[in-house]
Design a protein around this motif. Sequence first.
Motif, mmCIF file in Angstrom:
data_model
loop_
_atom_site.group_PDB
_atom_site.id
_atom_site.type_symbol
_atom_site.label_atom_id
_atom_site.label_comp_id
_atom_site.label_asym_id
_atom_site.label_seq_id
_atom_site.Cartn_x
_atom_site.Cartn_y
_atom_site.Cartn_z
ATOM 1 N N UNK A 116 151.855 -16.691 4.114
ATOM 2 C CA UNK A 116 152.040 -16.874 5.596
ATOM 3 C C UNK A 116 152.678 -15.038 5.795
ATOM 4 N N UNK A 117 152.740 -14.275 5.407
ATOM 5 C CA UNK A 117 153.448 -12.678 4.999
ATOM 6 C C UNK A 117 152.182 -11.904 5.432
ATOM 7 N N UNK A 118 153.054 -11.186 6.091
ATOM 8 C CA UNK A 118 151.434 -10.477 7.008
ATOM 9 C C UNK A 118 150.978 -9.610 6.655
ATOM 10 N N UNK A 119 150.415 -9.771 5.508
ATOM 11 C CA UNK A 119 148.503 -8.725 4.857
ATOM 12 C C UNK A 119 148.013 -10.475 4.940
ATOM 13 N N UNK B 116 148.463 -13.101 7.538
ATOM 14 C CA UNK B 116 148.673 -12.491 8.657
ATOM 15 C C UNK B 116 148.017 -12.597 9.553
ATOM 16 N N UNK B 117 148.184 -10.727 9.350
ATOM 17 C CA UNK B 117 146.519 -9.749 9.548
ATOM 18 C C UNK B 117 145.203 -10.477 9.112
ATOM 19 N N UNK C 273 154.628 -14.389 0.317
ATOM 20 C CA UNK C 273 153.524 -13.439 -0.151
ATOM 21 C C UNK C 273 152.953 -13.956 -1.664
ATOM 22 N N UNK D 191 147.283 -9.334 -2.220
ATOM 23 C CA UNK D 191 147.448 -9.288 -0.272
ATOM 24 C C UNK D 191 146.223 -8.433 0.008
ATOM 25 N N UNK D 192 145.045 -7.663 -0.381
ATOM 26 C CA UNK D 192 144.462 -7.364 -0.667
ATOM 27 C C UNK D 192 142.973 -8.527 -0.318
#
Lengths: 171, 395
Positions: free
Chosen positions: A84-87, A89-90, A124, A128-129
Amino acid sequence: MLASEKDQLRHEVTTIAKRYEFHRSGLMPALQHVQRAYHHISPEAMQEVADIFQIHPAEVHGVVSFYSFLSTGRKGRFIIRLCQTISCEMADKKAVAVQLENDLGIKFGETTPDGMFTLEYTNCLGMCDQGPAMLVNDEVYTKVTPEAVADIIETYVKKFGAHVTHEGGEK
Amino acid sequence: MTRRKTDLVLFSELTVEKALKRALGRERAELIGEIRDSGLKGRGGAGFPTGTKWNLAGAAQGERKFVVCNADEGEPGTFKDRVLLTEYAEHLFGGMVLAAYCIGAGEGIVYLRGEYEYLMRGLKETLASMRERHLLGKDCAGKKGFEFDIHIHLGAGAYVCGEETALIESLEGHRGEPRNRPPFPVTTGYLGCPTAVNNVETFITALHIVEKGAAWFKKFGTSKSTGTKLFSVSGDCARPGVYEFPMGITVANLLKEVGGEEAKAVQVGGASGRCVARHEFGSTIAFEDVSTGGSIIVFGPTRNMLQVAKNFMEFFAEESCGQCTPCRYGTETLLEGIKLLEQKKCPMKYLRELVSLGETMQIASKCGLGQSAPNAFISILQNFKHEILAHPQGE
Ligand SMILES: Cc1cc2nc3c(=O)[nH]c(=O)nc-3n(C[C@H](O)[C@H](O)[C@H](O)COP(=O)(O)O)c2cc1C
Ligand code: SF4
Ligand code: FES
């Protein structure tokens, strides 16, 4: 818990504890084993583990409650953890989340009635990539699409069928 | 998917066996001196000089000493340690052997985050192969009388366990709650023994340095931040992945390399780092300017920065160990404040109180988690106040 189950558990935990000469540094490995094999750490299990390491059960409970991969409540055979972390999420993890709920018929934080799947969020995952990323037990999936969700679930349903008799062994 | 700039330091050629055998033929003091001369600072985020740490752990008295690798990599947006653990495990273990020899340790532990359990098998295979080649165990790497081995300890899903004293608590079978420092792990670490805790990347870099020399390493980077650094790049850019760049690279140049020139902001250092807006893209990434453990998250022109701040604060509220009040109460309160902002219901007076609460957390929290939790919120607010306070229809 049946007496035979209790004996089994005691045997398994003792084997691990021995490796650490019954030192407390073996506690986490022991609890991780119980979690993996029994999908939760029951009050009876905590008592057993406490006896083997000769510490107070409250100490064991303190550790279990601290770590998000250890739980007192029963989890499914397969725990799906969506990042659920930012990257992620985006990368539109929301769409994957909705599809997971639809395909499993449960909400986040719940377990399917047949005890097969638990659905959770996690932070995370170090992918993330390649988000959205998720774990199913200790397997990682990246660039998950809403479309792929059903196939991933299906793989585990099949896997379970094949491995039903090998449950509970130490990893 | 993962692309990278190669052949600077981390990804340059190195044969572990050869490097280790050569290093262990030298005096400890000489090796520590080399690391110190190189100016290497810890790659896990805090940036403590590695030579100094090893010197302290080496000088500390203890029957047993430990080398611990921090492979908890939980900072949002960081994944370079995963790549190193997957592709350079032998280099990592080699770096740990080097550290053990320098400080006089007999036992090594890798604290691997629970989320990386799938790497366990590969790591164990590498350990087994190194034992077979006598790069671990008795007369380790050809050094008569030097014995050292490594085992892997699996974490169980707690970001705070990346903090070195919480990590040690966790290794000892306790809740992962940070300890008061001092005493520091170099004197009073695992089981109360002198312990050197270092990041995955730090160990590997150190091995390159002793093999190729401090002078070679210092050719890269700035005078205060020597060498190169791995960057984990994600978010709105054309080429996300792991990159190796010299320290001191500007944010603008980094964005060009990864195809993120359009960005309106970049989060440097993960959730606990700082949000750098467009007008600051000339800043350099280095310990003396914008410091980082390597997480770079790129935000494109249309990203809602309040949502970014919210995502980070949710992370901290969830991961706070709850041991001290500024952090436990602060993260929850800031999150509530962000929700008020989201609903356009936050009085200006209260917003200012939130900022001052954040500043209190930076000073009064017990560990780095609480101290850095408000950073993203404060820097996003500073840079994007206009966007955050604008009325949706007025935008
Ligand atoms: C909340 C928190 C989380 C941390 N997580 C990590 C981590 O995942 N990996 C890491 O190497 N260092 C992490 N650190 C930094 C460690 O405490 C420590 O400084 C580092 O492991 C030392 O190694 P280095 O000098 O080689 O960087 C964290 C610190 C804090 C406060
Ligand atoms: S700052 Fe937060 S994480 Fe650190 S000790 Fe205090 S409550 Fe725990
Ligand atoms: S943000 Fe999802 S894996 Fe890092």
